[in-house]
Design an enzyme around this catalytic site. Structure first.
Site, mmCIF file in Angstrom:
data_model
loop_
_atom_site.group_PDB
_atom_site.id
_atom_site.type_symbol
_atom_site.label_atom_id
_atom_site.label_comp_id
_atom_site.label_asym_id
_atom_site.label_seq_id
_atom_site.Cartn_x
_atom_site.Cartn_y
_atom_site.Cartn_z
ATOM 1 N N ALA A 61 4.854 2.668 4.391
ATOM 2 C CA ALA A 61 5.786 2.520 5.410
ATOM 3 C C ALA A 61 5.214 1.049 5.862
ATOM 4 O O ALA A 61 3.953 0.676 5.770
ATOM 5 C CB ALA A 61 5.720 3.411 6.649
ATOM 6 N N ALA A 88 8.119 -5.539 4.912
ATOM 7 C CA ALA A 88 7.934 -6.191 3.887
ATOM 8 C C ALA A 88 8.285 -7.784 4.210
ATOM 9 O O ALA A 88 8.951 -8.228 5.328
ATOM 10 C CB ALA A 88 9.036 -5.960 2.849
ATOM 11 N N SER A 107 -1.225 -5.705 -0.735
ATOM 12 C CA SER A 107 -0.309 -6.651 -1.453
ATOM 13 C C SER A 107 -1.112 -7.900 -1.791
ATOM 14 O O SER A 107 -2.221 -8.134 -1.580
ATOM 15 C CB SER A 107 0.869 -7.214 -0.582
ATOM 16 O OG SER A 107 1.531 -8.372 -1.378
ATOM 17 N N TYR A 166 2.474 -11.812 7.411
ATOM 18 C CA TYR A 166 2.529 -10.499 6.546
ATOM 19 C C TYR A 166 1.275 -10.406 5.928
ATOM 20 O O TYR A 166 0.834 -9.246 6.166
ATOM 21 C CB TYR A 166 3.653 -10.791 5.692
ATOM 22 C CG TYR A 166 3.826 -9.592 4.411
ATOM 23 C CD1 TYR A 166 4.016 -8.466 4.836
ATOM 24 C CD2 TYR A 166 3.448 -9.977 3.216
ATOM 25 C CE1 TYR A 166 4.010 -7.584 3.834
ATOM 26 C CE2 TYR A 166 3.807 -9.051 2.215
ATOM 27 C CZ TYR A 166 3.902 -7.709 2.682
ATOM 28 O OH TYR A 166 4.051 -6.905 1.613
ATOM 29 N N LYS A 197 -1.663 -7.300 6.596
ATOM 30 C CA LYS A 197 -2.178 -6.367 5.623
ATOM 31 C C LYS A 197 -3.625 -6.444 5.586
ATOM 32 O O LYS A 197 -4.392 -5.427 5.419
ATOM 33 C CB LYS A 197 -1.565 -6.785 4.133
ATOM 34 C CG LYS A 197 -0.159 -6.457 4.028
ATOM 35 C CD LYS A 197 0.155 -4.945 3.806
ATOM 36 C CE LYS A 197 1.639 -4.969 3.310
ATOM 37 N NZ LYS A 197 1.891 -3.219 3.229
#
Length: 297
Positions: free
Chosen positions: A52, A55, A98, A126, A130
């Site tokens: 989850a 993006a 990622s 983003y 992460k």
């Protein structure tokens, strides 16, 4: 096994992949979009595959609210899910991070290869969300709660989103394409699913960098997709300088060029594993993805 969330491309792909290969595995997909997951019993799961997240789809400047949402979902929600899993006796937690934690792609003319010594350098909210999630998860890692962090490159396959379907549309419409020679690490979703299944079976922990065996050139990728549909695309070298000019402009055009034609790879030894997970080569993976597209799957 629990896969979160229920609408995740990777989560649903893994469930479908395993259903035909390990039907004795009990896999549930669960949404984290509301607070209902907090009331669930995680004690019945051996592994949680956490997919989850929000993006990276933003371009240009984003609002403070959007920035906050990245951290709220990609970082804090991930940490809360892992804490609950650990408290309730789950043995393994697999987190989809990622390649973006290393920053954006290099330019067309500047190859960029990431090694194990390359420092993390997220270039946007983003990537930073992460990185912060990884930091929180590593603090939870211990023998009784094995944390796995995956840093895959671009994932593509049947029903995928992002760059691949855009390139597939171009392959279906264009008679020619810029003959830019670049290299990108990529990962077919079937190879990823195989890799995750091995991580679970071997009760792994640590950071992993799965990728296809082959680096991919964007122009060759477009040609391969077109070939699956019986088309031919000419690669024109004289278009390369114009693409370079767009990149040099910067801003949104330059960013799009860098994303499509930039260079970014993992050093290949980083992605080796004791058991082979790259069961599909690039040509076969494109064939499978495009067969599904043609069949409307």
């Amino acid at each position: 096994l629990r896969a979160a969330g229920v609408h995740s491309y990777i989560g649903t792909s893994f469930q479908t992949y395993m259903a035909s290969r390990q039907p004795d595995w009990q896999i549930e997909t669960v949404s984290l979009r509301d607070e209902q997951w907090r009331k669930m019993r995680f004690s019945r799961y051996d592994t949680v595959l956490h997919t989850a997240g929000i993006a990276h789809a933003d371009r240009g400047k984003i609002s403070r609210e959007r920035e906050h949402l990245y951290y709220q979902v990609n970082t804090e929600l991930t940490a809360r899910c892992a804490e609950k899993a650990k408290t309730e006796g789950v043995k393994q937690f697999i987190f989809m991070s990622s390649m973006i934690v290393y920053g954006e792609s290099a330019s067309m003319k500047q190859p960029r290869m990431i090694t194990r010594d390359t420092p993390l350098a997220p270039a946007n909210f983003y990537g930073d969300s992460k990185v912060r999630a990884e930091e929180k998860l590593r603090k939870l890692d211990e023998d009784s709660f094995r944390v796995v962090i995956l840093r895959p490159p671009m994932i593509y396959g049947e029903g995928s989103k992002g760059n691949y379907p855009l390139l597939a549309k171009l392959a279906g419409k264009l008679p020619f394409f810029p003959a830019v020679k670049n290299e990108r690490s990529m990962l077919y979703v079937g190879n990823l699913c195989k890799f995750v299944s091995l991580l679970i079976c071997r009760e792994e922990r640590g950071i992993f960098f799965p990728q296809n065996r082959e680096y991919v050139c964007t122009a060759s990728q477009v040609q391969q997709i077109a070939k699956e549909h019986g088309k031919k695309i000419a690669l024109w070298k004289w278009l390369v300088p114009f693409v370079g000019l767009l990149e040099a402009m910067g801003g949104k055009p330059g960013g799009l060029v860098k994303k499509a034609f930039g260079n970014m790879t993992y050093e290949k030894s980083m992605s080796e594993y004791p058991e082979e997970y790259r069961v599909y080569d690039f040509a076969e993976s494109v064939h499978l993805a495009e067969q599904c597209e043609k069949n409307g799957i």
